[in-house]
Design a protein around this motif. Structure first.
Motif, PDB file in Angstrom:
ATOM      1  N   THR A 161       0.856  -1.190   0.000  1.00 15.05           N
ATOM      2  CA  THR A 161       0.000   0.000   0.000  1.00 15.05           C
ATOM      3  C   THR A 161       0.892   1.240   0.000  1.00 15.05           C
ATOM      4  O   THR A 161       1.774   1.368   0.849  1.00 15.05           O
ATOM      5  N   ILE A 162       0.653   2.116  -0.954  1.00 22.82           N
ATOM      6  CA  ILE A 162       1.461   3.322  -1.112  1.00 22.82           C
ATOM      7  C   ILE A 162       0.558   4.538  -0.946  1.00 22.82           C
ATOM      8  O   ILE A 162      -0.365   4.756  -1.727  1.00 22.82           O
ATOM      9  N   ASN A 163       0.810   5.313   0.102  1.00 24.35           N
ATOM     10  CA  ASN A 163       0.138   6.589   0.303  1.00 24.35           C
ATOM     11  C   ASN A 163       1.075   7.708  -0.163  1.00 24.35           C
ATOM     12  O   ASN A 163       2.249   7.721   0.207  1.00 24.35           O
ATOM     13  N   TYR A 164       0.558   8.621  -0.955  1.00 21.86           N
ATOM     14  CA  TYR A 164       1.413   9.701  -1.440  1.00 21.86           C
ATOM     15  C   TYR A 164       0.774  11.058  -1.171  1.00 21.86           C
ATOM     16  O   TYR A 164      -0.447  11.196  -1.088  1.00 21.86           O
ATOM     17  N   THR A 165       1.619  12.053  -1.026  1.00 25.70           N
ATOM     18  CA  THR A 165       1.197  13.446  -0.970  1.00 25.70           C
ATOM     19  C   THR A 165       2.118  14.245  -1.888  1.00 25.70           C
ATOM     20  O   THR A 165       3.341  14.171  -1.767  1.00 25.70           O
ATOM     21  N   LEU A 166       1.510  14.977  -2.801  1.00 22.58           N
ATOM     22  CA  LEU A 166       2.257  15.774  -3.765  1.00 22.58           C
ATOM     23  C   LEU A 166       1.874  17.235  -3.575  1.00 22.58           C
ATOM     24  O   LEU A 166       0.689  17.574  -3.552  1.00 22.58           O
ATOM     25  N   THR A 167       2.865  18.089  -3.395  1.00 20.25           N
ATOM     26  CA  THR A 167       2.582  19.504  -3.160  1.00 20.25           C
ATOM     27  C   THR A 167       3.438  20.382  -4.058  1.00 20.25           C
ATOM     28  O   THR A 167       4.513  19.991  -4.514  1.00 20.25           O
ATOM     29  N   SER A 168       2.937  21.570  -4.305  1.00 21.59           N
ATOM     30  CA  SER A 168       3.759  22.614  -4.929  1.00 21.59           C
ATOM     31  C   SER A 168       3.710  23.850  -4.054  1.00 21.59           C
ATOM     32  O   SER A 168       2.672  24.173  -3.471  1.00 21.59           O
ATOM     33  N   THR A 169       4.834  24.532  -3.951  1.00 20.61           N
ATOM     34  CA  THR A 169       4.975  25.690  -3.078  1.00 20.61           C
ATOM     35  C   THR A 169       5.712  26.795  -3.823  1.00 20.61           C
ATOM     36  O   THR A 169       6.760  26.542  -4.436  1.00 20.61           O
ATOM     37  N   GLN A 170       5.176  27.989  -3.774  1.00 22.01           N
ATOM     38  CA  GLN A 170       5.866  29.117  -4.384  1.00 22.01           C
ATOM     39  C   GLN A 170       7.084  29.485  -3.556  1.00 22.01           C
ATOM     40  O   GLN A 170       7.029  29.516  -2.314  1.00 22.01           O
ATOM     41  N   LEU A 171       8.201  29.755  -4.224  1.00 24.21           N
ATOM     42  CA  LEU A 171       9.412  30.248  -3.566  1.00 24.21           C
ATOM     43  C   LEU A 171       9.602  31.717  -3.922  1.00 24.21           C
ATOM     44  O   LEU A 171       8.670  32.385  -4.337  1.00 24.21           O
ATOM     45  N   ALA A 172      10.808  32.210  -3.785  1.00 24.06           N
ATOM     46  CA  ALA A 172      11.055  33.651  -3.921  1.00 24.06           C
ATOM     47  C   ALA A 172      10.977  34.124  -5.366  1.00 24.06           C
ATOM     48  O   ALA A 172      11.338  33.407  -6.301  1.00 24.06           O
ATOM     49  N   ASN A 173      10.512  35.346  -5.537  1.00 22.58           N
ATOM     50  CA  ASN A 173      10.702  36.094  -6.773  1.00 22.58           C
ATOM     51  C   ASN A 173      11.964  36.928  -6.614  1.00 22.58           C
ATOM     52  O   ASN A 173      12.114  37.648  -5.619  1.00 22.58           O
ATOM     53  N   LEU A 174      12.865  36.825  -7.564  1.00 23.30           N
ATOM     54  CA  LEU A 174      14.185  37.451  -7.453  1.00 23.30           C
ATOM     55  C   LEU A 174      14.380  38.497  -8.540  1.00 23.30           C
ATOM     56  O   LEU A 174      13.917  38.325  -9.676  1.00 23.30           O
ATOM     57  N   GLU A 175      15.087  39.558  -8.194  1.00 31.83           N
ATOM     58  CA  GLU A 175      15.419  40.562  -9.202  1.00 31.83           C
ATOM     59  C   GLU A 175      16.399  39.988 -10.222  1.00 31.83           C
ATOM     60  O   GLU A 175      16.258  40.213 -11.429  1.00 31.83           O
ATOM     61  N   THR A 176      17.419  39.253  -9.748  1.00 35.95           N
ATOM     62  CA  THR A 176      18.416  38.671 -10.642  1.00 35.95           C
ATOM     63  C   THR A 176      18.830  37.296 -10.132  1.00 35.95           C
ATOM     64  O   THR A 176      18.678  36.985  -8.945  1.00 35.95           O
ATOM     65  N   LEU A 177      19.369  36.490 -11.024  1.00 38.94           N
ATOM     66  CA  LEU A 177      19.936  35.194 -10.683  1.00 38.94           C
ATOM     67  C   LEU A 177      21.039  34.890 -11.685  1.00 38.94           C
ATOM     68  O   LEU A 177      20.833  34.995 -12.898  1.00 38.94           O
ATOM     69  N   SER A 189      10.394  31.406  -8.764  1.00 38.49           N
ATOM     70  CA  SER A 189      10.834  30.056  -8.414  1.00 38.49           C
ATOM     71  C   SER A 189       9.757  29.336  -7.620  1.00 38.49           C
ATOM     72  O   SER A 189       8.919  29.967  -6.958  1.00 38.49           O
ATOM     73  N   ALA A 190       9.791  28.005  -7.676  1.00 36.35           N
ATOM     74  CA  ALA A 190       8.794  27.199  -6.984  1.00 36.35           C
ATOM     75  C   ALA A 190       9.370  25.819  -6.682  1.00 36.35           C
ATOM     76  O   ALA A 190      10.361  25.393  -7.288  1.00 36.35           O
ATOM     77  N   ASN A 191       8.736  25.131  -5.736  1.00 34.28           N
ATOM     78  CA  ASN A 191       9.161  23.791  -5.323  1.00 34.28           C
ATOM     79  C   ASN A 191       8.059  22.779  -5.584  1.00 34.28           C
ATOM     80  O   ASN A 191       6.874  23.073  -5.408  1.00 34.28           O
ATOM     81  N   ILE A 192       8.462  21.588  -5.995  1.00 37.75           N
ATOM     82  CA  ILE A 192       7.564  20.442  -6.130  1.00 37.75           C
ATOM     83  C   ILE A 192       8.095  19.359  -5.207  1.00 37.75           C
ATOM     84  O   ILE A 192       9.285  19.051  -5.228  1.00 37.75           O
ATOM     85  N   SER A 193       7.215  18.791  -4.376  1.00 41.46           N
ATOM     86  CA  SER A 193       7.655  17.815  -3.382  1.00 41.46           C
ATOM     87  C   SER A 193       6.711  16.623  -3.363  1.00 41.46           C
ATOM     88  O   SER A 193       5.488  16.781  -3.380  1.00 41.46           O
ATOM     89  N   LEU A 194       7.300  15.410  -3.329  1.00 39.84           N
ATOM     90  CA  LEU A 194       6.529  14.170  -3.280  1.00 39.84           C
ATOM     91  C   LEU A 194       6.945  13.372  -2.059  1.00 39.84           C
ATOM     92  O   LEU A 194       8.123  13.070  -1.873  1.00 39.84           O
ATOM     93  N   THR A 195       5.973  13.059  -1.203  1.00 39.01           N
ATOM     94  CA  THR A 195       6.210  12.275  -0.001  1.00 39.01           C
ATOM     95  C   THR A 195       5.423  10.973  -0.079  1.00 39.01           C
ATOM     96  O   THR A 195       4.251  10.978  -0.488  1.00 39.01           O
ATOM     97  N   LEU A 196       6.070   9.866   0.291  1.00 40.81           N
ATOM     98  CA  LEU A 196       5.434   8.548   0.229  1.00 40.81           C
ATOM     99  C   LEU A 196       5.477   7.862   1.578  1.00 40.81           C
ATOM    100  O   LEU A 196       6.414   8.035   2.358  1.00 40.81           O
ATOM    101  N   SER A 197       4.459   7.058   1.846  1.00 41.34           N
ATOM    102  CA  SER A 197       4.462   6.111   2.946  1.00 41.34           C
ATOM    103  C   SER A 197       4.078   4.767   2.352  1.00 41.34           C
ATOM    104  O   SER A 197       3.027   4.640   1.716  1.00 41.34           O
TER     105      SER A 197
END
Length: 280
Positions: A161-177, A189-197
């Motif tokens: 049995t695989i339980n998953y949670t998938l999220t996206s989170t906004q990160l910083a807006n930057l003037e330069t990189l 910028s943004a983050n994508i994260s996948l967690t499993l049990s």
């Protein structure tokens, strides 16, 4: 076949056609500069070349390769991108972006597709649609979307049995990189994260549910950076897991073959833009 496909649940913000900025409180009490503009040009024939470094933290070995992404077609549902002439992506974010149709507004990038579970031995995909990859007017640290679900599958004749949670989170807006000695302006910028049990059942007189993989840390986390009028300029991905040691001992003790399921994995997958050709 494209082995990694990912989209997230989606929200569309108000479209503003003139580039502007303002301040927005983020989760840390600071301010987040808001952007509007074209942070992923999706015209036909636009191309991006990336250097991809894939590092196995267990062996300290790094493999360097390249990805070539191209806007290949346009349909009623959006634009489709190809990678390495419809080959295998080397960058995790390359796989995400080429997993399905992409559409964008002046503040968001939206996709449809699937994501494969990043664990050898399991052949399962998470079906997602209307996904939000970034929102240039969200606060730094703001949760953009979340999705949870359950899969079941047999492994060596044992129910998994695989339980998953998938999220996206906004990160910083930057003037330069600065990426690969090139400085880009107006970055979101943004983050994508996948967690499993992951659990299974074994019987020793009574049937017990035991954990194969605890859900304490994400098995996949990707930070991506997009420059206005250019697209993705950098992505930093961390993938890995450690199987529950007690469960491994139990399964091996009753003769389960775990040779196709490494007990641990830790990899870094980073890609940087080295050249591009885009039209607005």
């Amino acid at each position: 076949m494209k082995p990694l496909k990912l989209t997230l649940l989606f929200a569309i913000c108000t479209v503003i056609f003139n580039c502007s900025s303002s301040d927005l409180d983020d989760n840390n009490g600071l301010t987040q500069q808001q952007f509007t503009g074209d942070f992923f040009p999706l015209n036909m024939g636009n191309t991006w070349n990336y250097e991809v470094q894939n590092t196995d933290n267990d062996t300290n070995q790094t493999v360097i390769s390249t990805d070539f992404i191209e806007v290949e077609s346009q349909t009623n549902t959006g634009f489709s991108l190809s990678v390495n002439q419809n080959g295998i992506p080397n960058g995790i974010m390359s796989g995400i972006l080429t997993s399905g149709a992409l559409t964008r507004t002046e503040t968001t990038l939206i996709s449809n597709g699937t994501v494969e579970l990043p664990i050898d031995g399991f052949d399962l995909q998470i079906e997602l649609e209307n996904a939000l990859l970034y929102n240039t007017q969200a606060a730094n640290g703001e949760l953009l979307s979340t999705q949870s679900g359950v899969f079941t599958q047999d492994f060596e004749e044992y129910p998994i049995t695989i339980n998953y949670t998938l999220t996206s989170t906004q990160l910083a807006n930057l003037e330069t990189l600065t990426v690969d000695n090139t400085t880009y302006n107006s970055i979101t910028s943004a983050n994508i994260s996948l967690t499993l049990s992951v659990t299974t059942e074994v019987t020793f007189g009574i049937t017990q549910t035991i954990p194969i993989l605890d859900d304490t840390t994400p098995v996949l986390s990707v930070n991506s950076y997009y420059a206005e009028d250019i697209g993705l300029v950098k992505a930093e991905a961390i993938g890995g897991y450690t199987l529950n040691a007690n469960t491994v001992s139990i399964l091996e003790g009753i003769g389960v073959d775990l040779s196709q399921l490494p007990t641990s994995l830790s990899v870094l997958n980073n890609q940087t833009l080295i050249s591009y050709s885009v039209t607005q």
